[in-house]
Design a protein around this motif. Structure first.
Motif, PDB file in Angstrom:
ATOM      1  N   LEU A  16       0.828  -1.203   0.000  1.00  0.00           N
ATOM      2  CA  LEU A  16       0.000   0.000   0.000  1.00  0.00           C
ATOM      3  C   LEU A  16       0.868   1.260   0.000  1.00  0.00           C
ATOM      4  CD1 LEU A  16      -2.908   1.120   0.184  1.00  0.00           C
ATOM      5  CD2 LEU A  16      -2.592   1.160   2.644  1.00  0.00           C
ATOM      6  N   LEU A  17       1.922   1.268   0.796  1.00  0.00           N
ATOM      7  CA  LEU A  17       2.830   2.413   0.833  1.00  0.00           C
ATOM      8  C   LEU A  17       3.556   2.603  -0.499  1.00  0.00           C
ATOM      9  CD1 LEU A  17       4.296   2.047   4.415  1.00  0.00           C
ATOM     10  CD2 LEU A  17       3.026   4.009   3.546  1.00  0.00           C
ATOM     11  N   LEU A  18       3.951   1.511  -1.137  1.00  0.00           N
ATOM     12  CA  LEU A  18       4.619   1.622  -2.431  1.00  0.00           C
ATOM     13  C   LEU A  18       3.688   2.183  -3.506  1.00  0.00           C
ATOM     14  CD1 LEU A  18       6.755  -1.639  -2.484  1.00  0.00           C
ATOM     15  CD2 LEU A  18       7.566   0.714  -2.340  1.00  0.00           C
ATOM     16  N   VAL A  19       2.446   1.740  -3.495  1.00  0.00           N
ATOM     17  CA  VAL A  19       1.476   2.259  -4.462  1.00  0.00           C
ATOM     18  C   VAL A  19       1.207   3.737  -4.190  1.00  0.00           C
ATOM     19  CG1 VAL A  19      -0.935   2.107  -5.207  1.00  0.00           C
ATOM     20  CG2 VAL A  19       0.434   0.040  -4.969  1.00  0.00           C
ATOM     21  N   CYS A  20       1.029   4.099  -2.921  1.00  0.00           N
ATOM     22  CA  CYS A  20       0.802   5.514  -2.580  1.00  0.00           C
ATOM     23  C   CYS A  20       2.007   6.367  -2.951  1.00  0.00           C
ATOM     24  CB  CYS A  20       0.499   5.653  -1.087  1.00  0.00           C
ATOM     25  SG  CYS A  20      -1.120   5.079  -0.627  1.00  0.00           S
ATOM     26  N   GLY A  21       3.203   5.869  -2.687  1.00  0.00           N
ATOM     27  CA  GLY A  21       4.409   6.608  -3.045  1.00  0.00           C
ATOM     28  C   GLY A  21       4.529   6.812  -4.544  1.00  0.00           C
ATOM     29  N   GLY A  22       4.211   5.791  -5.308  1.00  0.00           N
ATOM     30  CA  GLY A  22       4.240   5.914  -6.760  1.00  0.00           C
ATOM     31  C   GLY A  22       3.202   6.894  -7.271  1.00  0.00           C
ATOM     32  N   LEU A  23       2.001   6.858  -6.688  1.00  0.00           N
ATOM     33  CA  LEU A  23       0.954   7.790  -7.116  1.00  0.00           C
ATOM     34  C   LEU A  23       1.291   9.234  -6.765  1.00  0.00           C
ATOM     35  CD1 LEU A  23      -2.287   5.781  -6.274  1.00  0.00           C
ATOM     36  CD2 LEU A  23      -1.354   6.319  -8.526  1.00  0.00           C
ATOM     37  N   LEU A  24       1.861   9.445  -5.579  1.00  0.00           N
ATOM     38  CA  LEU A  24       2.254  10.800  -5.189  1.00  0.00           C
ATOM     39  C   LEU A  24       3.338  11.348  -6.115  1.00  0.00           C
ATOM     40  CD1 LEU A  24       2.290  10.419  -1.319  1.00  0.00           C
ATOM     41  CD2 LEU A  24       0.854  11.967  -2.631  1.00  0.00           C
ATOM     42  N   THR A  25       4.288  10.508  -6.469  1.00  0.00           N
ATOM     43  CA  THR A  25       5.339  10.936  -7.377  1.00  0.00           C
ATOM     44  C   THR A  25       4.777  11.206  -8.774  1.00  0.00           C
ATOM     45  OG1 THR A  25       6.920   9.659  -6.095  1.00  0.00           O
ATOM     46  CG2 THR A  25       7.606  10.333  -8.290  1.00  0.00           C
ATOM     47  N   LEU A  26       3.835  10.381  -9.216  1.00  0.00           N
ATOM     48  CA  LEU A  26       3.191  10.593 -10.509  1.00  0.00           C
ATOM     49  C   LEU A  26       2.409  11.902 -10.535  1.00  0.00           C
ATOM     50  CD1 LEU A  26       2.422   9.472 -13.338  1.00  0.00           C
ATOM     51  CD2 LEU A  26       0.427   8.457 -12.216  1.00  0.00           C
ATOM     52  N   VAL A  27       1.677  12.181  -9.469  1.00  0.00           N
ATOM     53  CA  VAL A  27       0.907  13.428  -9.404  1.00  0.00           C
ATOM     54  C   VAL A  27       1.855  14.634  -9.407  1.00  0.00           C
ATOM     55  CG1 VAL A  27      -0.574  14.807  -7.886  1.00  0.00           C
ATOM     56  CG2 VAL A  27      -1.123  12.420  -8.326  1.00  0.00           C
ATOM     57  N   GLY A  28       2.970  14.523  -8.687  1.00  0.00           N
ATOM     58  CA  GLY A  28       3.948  15.608  -8.705  1.00  0.00           C
ATOM     59  C   GLY A  28       4.536  15.824 -10.088  1.00  0.00           C
ATOM     60  N   SER A  29       4.806  14.751 -10.800  1.00  0.00           N
ATOM     61  CA  SER A  29       5.343  14.868 -12.160  1.00  0.00           C
ATOM     62  C   SER A  29       4.314  15.470 -13.110  1.00  0.00           C
ATOM     63  CB  SER A  29       5.770  13.496 -12.673  1.00  0.00           C
ATOM     64  OG  SER A  29       6.771  12.958 -11.849  1.00  0.00           O
ATOM     65  N   LEU A  30       3.065  15.054 -12.965  1.00  0.00           N
ATOM     66  CA  LEU A  30       2.013  15.639 -13.808  1.00  0.00           C
ATOM     67  C   LEU A  30       1.813  17.118 -13.499  1.00  0.00           C
ATOM     68  CD1 LEU A  30      -0.636  12.772 -13.848  1.00  0.00           C
ATOM     69  CD2 LEU A  30       0.933  13.458 -15.671  1.00  0.00           C
ATOM     70  N   GLY A  31       1.951  17.493 -12.230  1.00  0.00           N
ATOM     71  CA  GLY A  31       1.856  18.908 -11.868  1.00  0.00           C
ATOM     72  C   GLY A  31       2.956  19.725 -12.515  1.00  0.00           C
ATOM     73  N   LEU A  32       4.143  19.138 -12.625  1.00  0.00           N
ATOM     74  CA  LEU A  32       5.247  19.830 -13.287  1.00  0.00           C
ATOM     75  C   LEU A  32       4.926  20.068 -14.761  1.00  0.00           C
ATOM     76  CD1 LEU A  32       8.177  20.875 -13.232  1.00  0.00           C
ATOM     77  CD2 LEU A  32       8.898  18.560 -13.765  1.00  0.00           C
ATOM     78  N   LEU A  33       4.272  19.113 -15.387  1.00  0.00           N
ATOM     79  CA  LEU A  33       3.941  19.243 -16.805  1.00  0.00           C
ATOM     80  C   LEU A  33       2.753  20.168 -17.063  1.00  0.00           C
ATOM     81  CD1 LEU A  33       4.333  15.547 -17.973  1.00  0.00           C
ATOM     82  CD2 LEU A  33       5.874  17.456 -18.425  1.00  0.00           C
ATOM     83  N   ARG A  34       1.752  20.130 -16.192  1.00  0.00           N
ATOM     84  CA  ARG A  34       0.484  20.787 -16.477  1.00  0.00           C
ATOM     85  C   ARG A  34       0.382  22.223 -15.977  1.00  0.00           C
ATOM     86  NH1 ARG A  34      -2.874  19.047 -19.993  1.00  0.00           N
ATOM     87  NH2 ARG A  34      -4.605  19.719 -18.731  1.00  0.00           N
ATOM     88  N   LEU A  35       1.049  22.562 -14.895  1.00  0.00           N
ATOM     89  CA  LEU A  35       0.890  23.903 -14.331  1.00  0.00           C
ATOM     90  C   LEU A  35       1.651  24.928 -15.160  1.00  0.00           C
ATOM     91  CD1 LEU A  35       1.135  22.965 -10.571  1.00  0.00           C
ATOM     92  CD2 LEU A  35      -0.909  23.556 -11.834  1.00  0.00           C
ATOM     93  N   ASP A  36       1.137  26.169 -15.164  1.00  0.00           N
ATOM     94  CA  ASP A  36       1.670  27.193 -16.051  1.00  0.00           C
ATOM     95  C   ASP A  36       2.825  27.987 -15.446  1.00  0.00           C
ATOM     96  OD1 ASP A  36      -0.150  26.549 -18.026  1.00  0.00           O
ATOM     97  OD2 ASP A  36      -1.677  27.880 -17.193  1.00  0.00           O
ATOM     98  N   ALA A  37       2.606  28.607 -14.316  1.00  0.00           N
ATOM     99  CA  ALA A  37       3.609  29.506 -13.730  1.00  0.00           C
ATOM    100  C   ALA A  37       4.728  28.705 -13.070  1.00  0.00           C
ATOM    101  CB  ALA A  37       2.954  30.412 -12.699  1.00  0.00           C
ATOM    102  N   PHE A  38       5.921  29.280 -13.051  1.00  0.00           N
ATOM    103  CA  PHE A  38       7.077  28.606 -12.457  1.00  0.00           C
ATOM    104  C   PHE A  38       6.843  28.294 -10.992  1.00  0.00           C
ATOM    105  CE2 PHE A  38      10.967  28.925  -9.960  1.00  0.00           C
ATOM    106  CZ  PHE A  38      11.672  27.860 -10.485  1.00  0.00           C
ATOM    107  N   TYR A  39       6.273  29.239 -10.258  1.00  0.00           N
ATOM    108  CA  TYR A  39       6.092  29.056  -8.815  1.00  0.00           C
ATOM    109  C   TYR A  39       5.094  27.950  -8.514  1.00  0.00           C
ATOM    110  CZ  TYR A  39       8.578  33.421  -8.946  1.00  0.00           C
ATOM    111  OH  TYR A  39       9.513  34.376  -9.195  1.00  0.00           O
TER     112      TYR A  39
END
Length: 103
Positions: A16-39
């Motif tokens: 469960l922790l490994l799946v949650c860790g992978g999902l959190l990292t995936l969401v962070g990576s998608l946020g890097l791609l999708r968000l507009d402003a640098f901050y």
């Protein structure tokens, strides 16, 4: 004790922790791609990597302790370094961006 003989009380939370860790990292990576402003873009990967790495390290501590049949806490040192360096790096990047935008 071999990995095939890992107790269920350690295997389920670790999975469960490994799946949650992978999902959190995936969401962070998608946020890097999708968000507009640098901050906004810098916030998502910092939180994703910190929390995702924390989940993976706790899962590693749990499985190592179950297989060694004693508490194994070597990963705590790695956790401390990750929790200190990731936010500090993000803060330094944001300050550099503020400094550059003033010119």
């Amino acid at each position: 004790m071999s990995p095939a003989e890992m107790p269920l009380w350690a295997a389920l939370p670790a999975a469960l922790l490994l799946v949650c860790g992978g999902l959190l990292t995936l969401v962070g990576s998608l946020g890097l791609l999708r968000l507009d402003a640098f901050y906004a873009r810098i916030h998502a990967p910092t939180m994703g990597s910190t929390l995702g790495t924390g989940c993976v390290l706790v899962a590693s501590m749990l499985t190592s302790s179950a297989l060694a049949e004693r508490p194994v806490i070597h990963e705590l040192l790695i956790t401390v370094f990750i929790l200190i360096t990731s936010p500090v790096t993000a803060m330094l990047l944001m300050r550099a961006a503020i400094f550059r935008s003033k010119d």
